[in-house]
Structures are given as C-alpha cells and as structure tokens.
Design an enzyme around this catalytic site. Sequence first.
Site, PDB file in Angstrom:
ATOM      1  N   ASP A  25       0.872  -1.175   0.000  1.00  0.00           N
ATOM      2  CA  ASP A  25       0.000   0.000   0.000  1.00  0.00           C
ATOM      3  C   ASP A  25       0.911   1.227   0.000  1.00  0.00           C
ATOM      4  OD1 ASP A  25      -2.217   1.838   0.454  1.00  0.00           O
ATOM      5  OD2 ASP A  25      -3.344   0.126   1.205  1.00  0.00           O
ATOM      6  N   HIS A  76       1.496   2.017  -3.312  1.00  0.00           N
ATOM      7  CA  HIS A  76       0.434   2.811  -3.947  1.00  0.00           C
ATOM      8  C   HIS A  76       0.865   4.261  -4.115  1.00  0.00           C
ATOM      9  CE1 HIS A  76      -2.077  -0.550  -4.068  1.00  0.00           C
ATOM     10  NE2 HIS A  76      -2.899  -0.327  -3.063  1.00  0.00           N
TER      11      HIS A  76
END
Length: 556
Positions: free
Chosen positions: A298, A332
């Site tokens: 993430d 991300h």
Amino acid sequence: MKKIVSTIFTLIFIASSSVYAQKAKQPEYSWTNLPVIAQTSFKADTISIVKYGAKNDGFLLNTKAINDAIIACNKKGGGVVLVPSGMWITGPIELKSNVNLHLQKNAILQFTRDFSQYPLVESNWEGLPQMRNQSPLWATNQTNIAVTGFGIIDGAGDAWRMVKKSKLNESQWAALVATGGVLSDDKKTWYPTQQSLDASKMKNPGEITKDKTPAFFASIKDFLRPNLLVFTSCKKILLEGVTFQNSPAWNIHPLMCEDLTVRNVYAKNPWYAQNGDGIDLESCKNVLIEGSTFDVGDDGICIKSGRDAAGRKRGMPTENVIIRNSTVYHAHGGFVIGSEMSGGAKNIFVSDCSFIGTDIGLRFKTTRGRGGVVEKIFIKNINMTGIVGEAILFDMYYAAVDPIPLKGDKREAIKVELLPVTEETPVFRDFQISDVVCDGASKALFIRGLPELSISNISINNLNIKSKEGIDIQEAKNINLTNININAATSNPLISVQNGNVINFKNINYNAAQLLFRISGANNSEIKTSGLDAAKATTKSEFTAGATEKSLQINK
C-alpha cells in the site's frame, strides 16, 4: 480609580504580551532551518533474552522470556535487550522506557501465527478508535525506546490478510487456495478463515459501540488485523537498521509520538498485501526518516492525523517532519499525505528520495468529510521511474480504492457538485515542489480540488518528465508551474484546466501537442503563460463548458 484602570490595563498588556511571546516561540521552518529531533540515549548494560529462558529452536514460544527481559532491563534503569542470531518465535512484545531492543545479524523475531496469543484491545484503525488484536510489537506512554540492529521482525501477516485474485497469477492463486481458507461469494477474494470472511461483510465491525459485547468482538477476532509495530504517545524513539516485514496490516505505525528517528530500516511486504503500508506517521511531531527503503503493498511513506470527526476532535497534526535519502519501490504512493488527515499536517520536508515502480509518485489525497488543513509542504530532489499512474497527484475525491484499477474493476465517474464549506471541508494549500525528474508515468501532474474550496498556492519548479499524458488542473487557484519540461506521448490536450484561477505557466517546454490548452468551465480567470512556444502545437486552445477566450493569455 485610575490605579485600578491602570492595573487592569497592565494585566491585559502582560497577558497579550505573553500570548505574543508564545506565538513568537513557534519557529518558521525552512530548508535552512529544519526541525530538530531529540535523540535517544541508552546505558551500555546488556541483557540477553536467553538469560530469561528464550530458545531459538523454532518451536518454543518466547513471549514471556522476551517480555521478562525487557521488564528487568527497564527496572534496572534501562539498557540493551539483546536478541541473538537465530529464529525466535514469540507473541506480542511490549517495549518499556529506556530499553533498546537490539537484533543481532541473522536474528529473526518471528511473531506467531496463533491468533489466540493476541488479545483484543481498544486500539485504532485507519484513524478511528477500534477494537483490534494486540499489535505484535507495541508501546504506550513510554520514553526513550528503540528497536535497532541487523535482524528481521516478521509479523506473520500472511496468516491474517485477505488476498485479491486479481493481484496474483493463476499459479499463485491456485497455490494460495490449496493452503485452506475460504473464498468470497464471487470467488475473487481469499480469506484465511470463515470468521474473517463473515466480518468483511459487516459495516465497521471493529468500531467500539455500546451495543457490541466482548462476545461479538470475539466472534470477529480473525478480521481485526493488527498493525505490526504500534507506538502510542511515546517520546524519543529510534528505529534503526532492522527489517520490518510481513505485517498483518500497516507495517510501522507511530501514533501521537514525539521525537522519532527512523534510520536505515527496510519495510517489506508483498505487493498484494491489503493495507500493507510501509510507515504511517499519525499525529506525530518532530520526526526524521532517512536512509530507509520501502517495498510494500500500500502507501510507502505516509502522513496521517486521524479520520473525520474523531481526527478533528483529537486535533493533533503531524508536523515538523524530515524525510530524506530514502527509496520506495512498489507502493500505492511513494510519499503520501492522507487520506486520514483530519487533524492536519504541516512543516513537512521531503528531499533526495527515489520512487521506483510505485503506482503514484507524490500522492496527496483527501475527501469531503475529513476536514483538516494540510499546508507548508516542501519537497525537492525527487527521482522517479516506471510510475504506473500520476507522477504528482493532488486529489480531494479520494474513494478508498486502489489508485490503479485492477482487471475487472468498474468505477463510476466522479460526481461534481457544489456544496457548502464546513468543518468537514478539507484544505490543501502552500506546497512547494522542485527539482523532480520522472522517467515514465501515466500522467505528469493531476490537481483536483473541490468546487466550493480550491486547492491553492501550489508552486512546482524544475519538473522534467516523460509521460503518456500531460497536465490536468481542476478547481485550483494560485498555481505556479515554472521550468517544466514534458515529453508526453498523448497531447490532446497537453494542458487541461477546469475552473482554474490565477494559473501561471512559465518556461514550459514540450515535444509536441495536437492541442496545447483545453479550458473548461465558467469559473476560469487569469490563466497565463510566458516562455511557452505555442507554435509547436497544432491547435493552441479550445474552450468548452462555459469557458471563454479571455480567461487564457498565451505569451512567448
């Protein structure tokens, strides 16, 4: 009477002077006056966990031995608790004041996959108070603590996490399913247990409310994944040299901490790790992150300060942060602020970092409902390559989805509507970004504010980028782009502005453009260029959705 009036006036003057003095003490930080972070200091006294019965046989659960060593070290006034080389299986470890937990080379602190070893505790999840399983490595209200050395801390996250089929190839998916667990109704997501799957269908199951009993939380325990390292309300912290990997949820999570140094650490997760952030600084003050590497599932390096009303009530911004000489691989976002930033963020300095293969490079995200002010963000000397999405992104319509749509994802277009400005309206302003080089991105720059409150005061200087698309600015004001060199494969348009006010383009160089400017919306004004050769474009400008030619002024 005159004496009384004089006395009152004097008291008012003293009080106002005191307030002024307090305000004057607040430093005005800059690149030449960076925040100062207080450092840890420990006694040389060393206690080995072996002395308290720990064994590195890969079978014995060493939870009691390690915690006993830490308690003993703390009671003696502090020092070093040594984890020798070897495999040490353990349950949750609580760090105490004045203790440096030091891992020798080839030491692996392996947290157990036995969920029963992690008690349910009142904790925090993505900025909200929640019931969670106890974090593997934790401390609360401690001072002068450290985790250092050369070893590995493994959170056994693969035992906890769900996995999306779209993130694995066929062989990987088949191997995962063969290990057990259960599949979602649509067969697109694997869950480690039925309990975890059942809880995933509930709305905010971990939220602490009067109607939820201990029995209820026990029934969804498997779903309440802990963050690997959580230090709460601690002061003077050092994380150095260690690898933190395989976290159930976030990897490193300092919460409401002060004077934190993170140096030469490696945060590692599989790229498919759901919520597998590298480091999340939440409502922290005075932080240095340097020489560290993040390769996660993430966001890589992320700034947070609580979510929505809970974050605003806490009212603790993340502030006075230095991030430098660090690398982010898969993530991300390389450097990220938000989306849980309701307590605000300010005085953040990011320099000399590389983002390699991240979904987005510099990522600033929020949404209506958050509130909070993000300001005084300074970024320079950033190198990027292989960015899947935007090199630089400001987005006030964050929707809690992966930044790059996975195969089969169906996403509706953003509904743009004008709403009243309230305490729930987030604010992005005062960003200075300079000296960025990006070799490959989907889009060079994307800025999207809200119709009721524009993103404002953004300065981007010396940007050199190769990308598929150019610049997209929506609902923004006081944006200054200077010395921008873009090689865009798709340039129809190269620059798009929707409801932009006081947008200045100075010394913009580009390879070619079918359409140079597309201006849309009825609320555009003072969009100006200088040092831009419009002759290289097939068409200079296009005006749509109520925009008029007077809003754009192109000067060479």
